[in-house]
Design a protein around this motif. Sequence first.
Motif, short mmCIF file in Angstrom:
data_model
loop_
_atom_site.label_atom_id
_atom_site.label_comp_id
_atom_site.label_asym_id
_atom_site.label_seq_id
_atom_site.Cartn_x
_atom_site.Cartn_y
_atom_site.Cartn_z
N ASP A 104 -12.12 16.52 0.50
CA ASP A 104 -13.01 17.19 -0.40
C ASP A 104 -11.96 18.39 -0.53
O ASP A 104 -11.23 18.61 0.37
CB ASP A 104 -14.31 17.29 0.07
N GLU A 105 -12.44 19.18 -1.61
CA GLU A 105 -11.85 20.40 -2.10
C GLU A 105 -11.51 21.51 -0.74
O GLU A 105 -10.56 22.16 -0.56
CB GLU A 105 -12.29 21.06 -3.20
N LYS A 106 -12.60 21.58 -0.07
CA LYS A 106 -12.66 22.44 1.03
C LYS A 106 -11.81 22.07 2.14
O LYS A 106 -10.94 22.86 2.50
CB LYS A 106 -14.17 22.35 1.45
N SER A 107 -11.67 20.83 2.61
CA SER A 107 -10.84 20.49 3.69
C SER A 107 -9.38 20.61 3.11
O SER A 107 -8.58 20.93 3.86
CB SER A 107 -11.14 19.36 4.31
N LEU A 108 -9.09 20.20 1.88
CA LEU A 108 -7.80 20.26 1.36
C LEU A 108 -7.41 21.62 1.43
O LEU A 108 -6.24 22.03 1.70
CB LEU A 108 -7.77 19.78 0.05
N LEU A 109 -8.20 22.68 0.74
CA LEU A 109 -7.74 23.95 0.80
C LEU A 109 -7.65 24.59 2.35
O LEU A 109 -6.62 25.34 2.52
CB LEU A 109 -8.72 24.89 0.09
N GLU A 110 -8.24 24.39 2.98
CA GLU A 110 -8.34 24.59 4.43
C GLU A 110 -6.92 24.35 5.08
O GLU A 110 -6.53 25.10 5.99
CB GLU A 110 -9.49 24.20 5.49
N VAL A 111 -6.49 23.14 4.84
CA VAL A 111 -5.27 22.86 5.55
C VAL A 111 -4.16 23.32 4.90
O VAL A 111 -3.03 23.85 5.58
CB VAL A 111 -5.02 21.08 5.24
N LEU A 112 -4.28 23.55 3.61
CA LEU A 112 -2.78 24.34 3.05
C LEU A 112 -2.83 25.64 3.34
O LEU A 112 -1.88 26.34 3.74
CB LEU A 112 -3.14 24.09 1.36
N THR A 113 -3.96 26.36 3.36
CA THR A 113 -4.18 27.82 3.82
C THR A 113 -3.78 27.92 5.15
O THR A 113 -2.84 28.72 5.71
CB THR A 113 -5.40 28.23 3.83
N GLY A 114 -4.05 27.18 6.28
CA GLY A 114 -3.56 27.14 7.72
C GLY A 114 -2.43 26.93 7.82
O GLY A 114 -1.59 27.72 8.56
N ARG A 115 -1.65 25.95 6.76
CA ARG A 115 -0.28 25.81 7.07
C ARG A 115 0.57 26.80 6.58
O ARG A 115 1.58 27.49 7.21
CB ARG A 115 0.19 24.56 6.56
N GLN A 161 -5.13 25.58 -9.68
CA GLN A 161 -3.77 24.87 -9.68
C GLN A 161 -3.87 23.55 -9.05
O GLN A 161 -3.49 22.51 -9.52
CB GLN A 161 -2.63 25.43 -9.01
N LEU A 162 -4.70 23.10 -7.83
CA LEU A 162 -4.79 21.97 -7.30
C LEU A 162 -5.76 20.98 -8.19
O LEU A 162 -5.53 19.71 -8.23
CB LEU A 162 -5.55 21.88 -6.13
N ARG A 163 -6.69 21.57 -8.91
CA ARG A 163 -7.51 20.98 -9.81
C ARG A 163 -6.76 20.29 -11.24
O ARG A 163 -6.76 19.13 -11.49
CB ARG A 163 -8.70 21.87 -10.34
N LEU A 205 -4.40 16.96 -7.87
CA LEU A 205 -3.89 16.56 -6.78
C LEU A 205 -5.06 15.73 -5.84
O LEU A 205 -4.86 14.94 -5.09
CB LEU A 205 -3.52 17.70 -5.97
N MET A 206 -6.41 16.27 -6.25
CA MET A 206 -7.35 15.45 -5.34
C MET A 206 -7.27 14.15 -5.69
O MET A 206 -7.26 13.23 -4.82
CB MET A 206 -8.69 16.15 -5.79
N GLU A 207 -6.97 13.80 -7.07
CA GLU A 207 -6.79 12.56 -7.28
C GLU A 207 -5.73 11.75 -6.86
O GLU A 207 -5.73 10.55 -6.44
CB GLU A 207 -7.21 12.20 -9.06
N THR A 208 -4.77 12.65 -7.00
CA THR A 208 -3.53 12.10 -6.41
C THR A 208 -3.70 11.49 -5.07
O THR A 208 -2.98 10.42 -4.46
CB THR A 208 -2.28 13.12 -6.45
N ILE A 209 -4.24 12.38 -4.06
CA ILE A 209 -4.42 12.13 -2.71
C ILE A 209 -5.17 10.84 -2.45
O ILE A 209 -4.78 9.78 -1.91
CB ILE A 209 -5.08 13.17 -1.91
N ARG A 210 -6.19 10.48 -3.47
CA ARG A 210 -6.97 9.34 -3.19
C ARG A 210 -6.21 8.13 -3.58
O ARG A 210 -6.22 7.18 -3.10
CB ARG A 210 -8.10 9.29 -4.25
N ILE A 211 -5.39 8.32 -4.83
CA ILE A 211 -4.51 7.19 -5.08
C ILE A 211 -3.23 6.90 -4.01
O ILE A 211 -3.22 5.81 -3.93
CB ILE A 211 -4.05 7.58 -6.37
N ARG A 212 -2.94 7.77 -3.61
CA ARG A 212 -1.88 7.67 -2.66
C ARG A 212 -2.40 7.13 -1.35
O ARG A 212 -1.67 6.23 -0.66
CB ARG A 212 -1.25 9.11 -2.23
N ARG A 213 -3.84 7.25 -0.83
CA ARG A 213 -4.32 6.86 0.19
C ARG A 213 -4.80 5.32 -0.20
O ARG A 213 -4.62 4.27 0.83
CB ARG A 213 -5.46 7.79 0.75
N ASP A 214 -5.27 5.02 -1.33
CA ASP A 214 -5.84 3.78 -1.47
C ASP A 214 -5.25 2.80 -2.52
O ASP A 214 -5.27 1.54 -2.53
CB ASP A 214 -7.32 3.87 -2.06
#
Length: 950
Positions: free
Chosen positions: A16-27, A566-568, A572-581
């Motif tokens: 989800d957007e929250k977890s995605l942003l948390e990972v990018l911010t932490g890195r 920018q992610l929206r 990139l959310m859709e890209t992650i789903r497509i890359r995963r599935d």
Amino acid sequence: MGEKLPEDLASLSELDEKSLLEVLTGRFTQNLIYTYIGDILVAINPFKYLSIYEKEVSVSLKSLPPHIFAVADRAYQSMLGRLATGPKNQCIVISGESGAGKTESTKLLLRHIMELCKANSQLEQQILQVNPLLEAFGNAQTVMNDNSSRFGKYIQLRFQNSSVKGAKINEYLLEKSRVVHQDEGEQNFHIFYFMLAGISTEDKEIYGLLDPTRYRFGKEDVVHAWRLKYAEVCNAMDMVGFEEQEKVDMMTILAGILSLGNIAFETTDSDALKVSEASRGWLKATAGQFGVQEEDLLKSLTCTTSVTRGEAIQRLHNQQQAEDARDSIAKVAYGRVFGWIVSKINELLAPKVDCDVELSEIGILDIFGFENFAVNRFEQLCINLANEQLQYFFNHLVSMENSFTHARFVPLFQDLFLTKPIGILSLLDEQSAFPQATDRDFVDKLNSKFKTAPNFEVVRNHTPLFTIVHYAGKVQYNASGFLEKNRDTIPANIRELFINSVTPLLSVLFAATISRTGTLMPRKAKHSLAVLMEKMFAAGPHFVRCIKPNRSKQPDQLDSKLVMDQLRYNGLMETIRIRRDGFSWRPKFREFVERSFGLFSFSCMSILNSTQLSGWKCGSSRLFFKYWHQEELSRLLERLGRAALVIQKNYRARVCRRRYLSLLEEIRRQRQAQREREEREEEERRRQQLEDERKRRLELEQENRRKNLIALTLSLIRFLFFCGQATPFDNELNVHLDAPLMLQPIDEERMKEKHLKKTNTIRWFKETQVRKLTRDGGFPCWFHGMITRRQAEDLLIDKPLGCFLLRVGQSREGYTLTYRGADRCRHYMVEMQSNGKYVILGEDRAHSSLTDLVQYHTQVGIKPFMELLALPCGQVRPDYEELKDFTSSLSSAVERPAEDQDMDTGSHKVHLEMQSRPFPRLYPSIRLAMREIQQIQQVQTHTHRDTDIS
């Protein structure tokens, strides 16, 4: 150490957007600016230098987390066919909004690809110098980015096997209007500031340049860093191969553009236009810098001449039209200079291979990011159109990996921009064809055609405005100037004026024609982008999505809302789903077997079942793989390759052992026969020696008898001539008593060949080098003429560390720098480029003379050991006598002129430099114009002072 964060967003358990942003911010807070979405790289601009960009990082690349170098490595290996897909041309698409770090990513990609080539050729250094050169002429400071690309470029690197053989630059949509207008907080193109800050005082007089604050096209204070940037630009042009006269002509044209911007107009009593009193000097300066007559230039600015039914008709301009003509000339001149630079680069870096040799390619696209300013004009429409097409390209490739409906990726630019005959660009072309049409008419047409379109919004305003809903959000455009900018034409009389210029470069630029795929001039957006899309769709794609962390361009700051936006819009959310599935790799059965394994007797199912891979699917005609399957199969192929090498090694060892034993037995037989033959020959030789010894003793006895007889005869003669007088035959007899001398045979052919090479090198040195190298009739103490490598090492063997000499090659036209290192002597090849500059092979700096090269490397070490030249090796013996003779004919040329005998050393040096280098054709008239400008300004200054006193 912080918390271990996932390196691949496609591996997140909760998406989800929250977890995605948390990972990018932490890195980002841990300076981990790179993150994967499958094989797509997300790069957040750190706005600071990081150690991860160091050259040493690329050595241990496989052990690193996500990195820009890994993208370069994957593209390079894919091009060579070392991954599971087989050899294919590649393209790397770098996208993101302005200030996201696209240009820096491009430079890092180029640098690492050149490292992977490992050819250490001068061509690699030339390719790396292209970026700083194009940045100076095509980048500018904007409110969003200090080094914003104001043009798009597609860099094509051409390879033969694993070595780079050439490069080509395709440039798009140069923002020429920036030359004559910059919004608040923005600047003109970098090159104007670099030039005004870096050109020496003497050169400013030659080009006709004054203080930067006096020019309307660039009002900025000089910054010290710009001086260094100017030196870098000049070195880049030298490295790539630009001629000195070309550089001078180009700088003169740029100076003319600056002077042109200061020409102002005023009306006369008869309503005709004239140049204002304060602008007379600027008009004269511009004419001199452009190499045209002052009257002709003024005429082209103040009126337009057209021919109707054989009769020439002049139409006088009003003040606005004259200013438009002035600015039009500046924009077109700069645009053609930029196009010429790109064309020249392509000419100099073209592959030097046979036309029938097939070359592979890696393309890198660096194009301006999506823009939404307070006021958006024609340039922003073109830029955002380009970004729409790139987003469509990305969505098209990504969406094909999944069974998701393709309807949601219907491209905006296809429906709204390119649809004929009612697309926005088609309507713009249609309105531009009507001389009486206005920008308001164009907007009215848009409102009528697209009022019901979901991506178009009508703006009710007296100003010609319209709004488009892009993938990245709504943008309102001001259509003022759209028609004129789309026409991009200049009157025929102006074009004819510059074609007849005495400056050759300016004449060439305005005589050039524009073709659909030419590189001299920027092409129309729809054509150029169509060609670009063709190239990209035909290649294997790699994506780098750049993210801007904050709008203040500060390090260590991340604006969550800005990043999320920018992610929206990047999807990139859709890209992650497509890359995963989804399934990103879909080879056909035969393609998979042939390219991946080459095992024709095996089926795809039997191969895949033996790999223990999971998650793949088999269709009716092709296989479906996840993005990570390709890497897994690549590793299996690598393991299979190593196993094949072991099998081949053992098989070849067995075959070679058999051959060895057979050859060994044959050798033994041959040696036995050889020994028997040698014994027979030895016996025959001994017999022959005994016979020769017997003959020699016999000949010796006969010789002794002859000498005794001669001595007896002489004694008899002396006795008969009792007076003791010497006979006239004594000297002759003594001579004949001695044995005759035998001369050694001479290899005449070898001597002729060696002499011919030496003669050719000496001729080259005499015709092209002596005048450059000699000073006061002699050579520098570090020059040792034409000596061999061994002779150079012998001269330096007992010298201290850092001692050096330069020598001429005996078999090639060039020089070698021999350096006394800590453990041995090193020999560096010095190449002379086609433009007469000298470069040490592998270095990134060109020098105008060998003296400059030596002086520079007394301060800056020679790569890769960074060794400094410390002590010149003096000529301890006449090593260069054969070359020194050539200097005698130059004595008259280096003597000081009689009228300069009383000049000081510094002035004389300047005089000689000005004599030896090219300068503008109308240099005297430029100097007069500058004096007139300064006199007018002095008069104005005194006038103001008198007014203040009164």
